[in-house]
Design an enzyme around this catalytic site. Structure first.
Site, PDB file in Angstrom:
ATOM      1  N   GLU A  70      32.683 105.763  -9.508  1.00  0.00           N
ATOM      2  CA  GLU A  70      33.289 104.448  -9.687  1.00  0.00           C
ATOM      3  C   GLU A  70      33.204 103.978 -11.135  1.00  0.00           C
ATOM      4  OE1 GLU A  70      31.669 101.133  -7.366  1.00  0.00           O
ATOM      5  OE2 GLU A  70      33.500 100.023  -7.801  1.00  0.00           O
ATOM      6  N   ASP A  90      29.929 106.481  -5.271  1.00  0.00           N
ATOM      7  CA  ASP A  90      29.823 105.039  -5.514  1.00  0.00           C
ATOM      8  C   ASP A  90      28.332 104.724  -5.668  1.00  0.00           C
ATOM      9  OD1 ASP A  90      29.946 102.320  -5.661  1.00  0.00           O
ATOM     10  OD2 ASP A  90      31.342 102.076  -3.993  1.00  0.00           O
ATOM     11  N   ILE A  92      26.657 101.900  -6.382  1.00  0.00           N
ATOM     12  CA  ILE A  92      26.280 100.718  -5.589  1.00  0.00           C
ATOM     13  C   ILE A  92      27.524 100.230  -4.876  1.00  0.00           C
ATOM     14  CG2 ILE A  92      25.340  98.375  -5.534  1.00  0.00           C
ATOM     15  CD1 ILE A  92      23.878  98.843  -8.095  1.00  0.00           C
ATOM     16  N   ASP A  93      27.594 100.430  -3.576  1.00  0.00           N
ATOM     17  CA  ASP A  93      28.691  99.841  -2.818  1.00  0.00           C
ATOM     18  C   ASP A  93      28.182  98.531  -2.245  1.00  0.00           C
ATOM     19  OD1 ASP A  93      31.240  99.594  -1.688  1.00  0.00           O
ATOM     20  OD2 ASP A  93      30.334 100.032   0.249  1.00  0.00           O
ATOM     21  N   THR A  95      28.420  95.694  -4.663  1.00  0.00           N
ATOM     22  CA  THR A  95      27.864  95.143  -5.910  1.00  0.00           C
ATOM     23  C   THR A  95      27.767  93.622  -5.848  1.00  0.00           C
ATOM     24  OG1 THR A  95      28.691  97.028  -7.158  1.00  0.00           O
ATOM     25  CG2 THR A  95      28.134  95.060  -8.428  1.00  0.00           C
ATOM     26  N   ASP A 220      34.733 104.688  -1.925  1.00  0.00           N
ATOM     27  CA  ASP A 220      34.306 103.913  -0.739  1.00  0.00           C
ATOM     28  C   ASP A 220      34.600 104.698   0.545  1.00  0.00           C
ATOM     29  OD1 ASP A 220      33.636 101.494  -2.173  1.00  0.00           O
ATOM     30  OD2 ASP A 220      35.783 101.118  -2.377  1.00  0.00           O
TER      31      ASP A 220
HETATM   32  C1  IPD Z   1      33.533  97.251  -2.964  1.00  0.00           C
HETATM   33  C2  IPD Z   1      32.890  96.659  -1.743  1.00  0.00           C
HETATM   34  C3  IPD Z   1      33.746  95.543  -1.215  1.00  0.00           C
HETATM   35  C4  IPD Z   1      35.144  96.027  -0.886  1.00  0.00           C
HETATM   36  C5  IPD Z   1      35.755  96.743  -2.066  1.00  0.00           C
HETATM   37  C6  IPD Z   1      34.844  97.843  -2.574  1.00  0.00           C
HETATM   38  P1  IPD Z   1      31.843  98.061  -4.873  1.00  0.00           P
HETATM   39  O1  IPD Z   1      32.756  98.268  -3.514  1.00  0.00           O
HETATM   40  O2  IPD Z   1      32.708  97.622  -0.746  1.00  0.00           O
HETATM   41  O3  IPD Z   1      33.200  94.990  -0.069  1.00  0.00           O
HETATM   42  O4  IPD Z   1      35.961  94.947  -0.550  1.00  0.00           O
HETATM   43  O5  IPD Z   1      36.975  97.298  -1.668  1.00  0.00           O
HETATM   44  O6  IPD Z   1      35.450  98.489  -3.676  1.00  0.00           O
HETATM   45  O7  IPD Z   1      32.784  97.614  -5.964  1.00  0.00           O
HETATM   46  O8  IPD Z   1      30.824  97.061  -4.552  1.00  0.00           O
HETATM   47  O9  IPD Z   1      31.314  99.437  -5.095  1.00  0.00           O
END
Ligand code: IPD
Length: 277
Positions: A70, A90, A92-93, A95, A220
């Protein structure tokens, strides 16, 4: 004989746990937050640090492999899936959750060869739950085998979604319109937990019946897709056709009926593809 990617998966598990410890510790500390594609698209020093920890360790062990991360992508790296063994990460999913100390935060590591997803590892950092899926070998949370919900009746469905980064009036109208359609169709409920990967792990666990989203990314989806399919679930495009990992949209469900219900009900929200950025 044996599993050619076993060593890779073991390394992914180790690194996800190590990253999870770093994230758990950083959760309560002071953070420096920046924005990326929108005011709601956040990144911290920990995202970059963790991605670097994971990718540098993997590069050392598997120098010929390719990487999609990411934060590397945000920094300008190309996001294309070739036939080479490719790690899709990813760091930190969730964030935004991380920034707010909302304890729904994960590390996600997926792995594809010949453009086919081989395994996925997702680690829930605060609850120390490790979700894994290996193509042909099932999906697990810690030691427990995962099985999706078999619900086919929309009026008994618990549905998960995520908001996505775009907040312009047209996007919001479509996003809220989709929720309205589902509520009018009398589903049991809709939940937004702030982490696509953990929402998809709930689906794999049978804790929800369906998931849909526009505006998520290949990092994701990669790991979670293997986990859901190995738990007996369906992961497809929002049109009802086959999944396209780079399309930034998805429907996942426990049953074909539930997936098709969503495909019929929801309107498309346009996002630029991951491989067109
Ligand atoms: C995001 C989160 C968020 C979702 C986004 C993702 P990130 O990932 O999962 O809930 O709505 O589509 O990209 O940016 O925190 O790694």
């Amino acid at each position: 004989g044996g599993d050619p990617w076993k060593e890779c998966m073991e390394m992914a598990v180790q690194l996800a746990r190590r990253a999870g410890q770093i994230i758990k510790k950083a959760l309560t500390e002071e953070k420096h937050v920046s924005t990326k594609t929108s005011a709601a698209d956040l990144v911290t020093e920990t995202d970059n640090f963790v991605e670097n920890v994971i990718i540098s360790a993997l590069k050392e062990k598997f120098p010929s492999h390719r990487f999609i991360g990411e934060e590397s992508t945000a920094a300008g790296s190309k996001c294309v899936l070739t036939d080479s063994p490719t790690w899709i990460i990813d760091p930190i999913d969730g964030t935004c959750n991380f920034v707010h100390r909302f304890p729904t935060v994960a590390v996600s590591i997926g792995f594809a060869v010949n453009q086919e997803l081989e395994f996925g590892v997702i680690y829930h950092c605060t609850e120390e739950r490790l979700y894994t899926g290996r193509r042909g070998q099932g999906a697990f949370c810690n030691e427990k085998r995962l099985q999706v919900s078999k619900e086919t009746d929309k009026s008994k469905a618990l549905i998960l979604t995520e908001i996505g980064p775009k907040r312009d009036p047209e996007t919001l109208k479509l996003f809220l319109g989709n929720m309205e359609s589902l509520l009018k169709a009398k589903v049991h409920g809709i939940r937004v937990i702030g982490s696509s990967t953990l929402a998809l792990c709930h689906l794999a666990s049978g804790a929800a019946d369906a998931y849909y989203q526009f505006g998520l990314h290949c990092w994701d989806l990669a790991a979670a897709t293997v986990i859901i399919r190995e738990a007996g679930g369906i992961v497809i495009d929002t049109s009802g056709g086959p999944l396209d990992l780079m399309s930034c949209r998805v429907i996942a469900a426990g049953t074909k009926e539930m997936a098709m219900f969503l495909a019929q009900e929801i309107q498309t929200i346009h996002y630029t593809r991951d491989d067109e950025n």
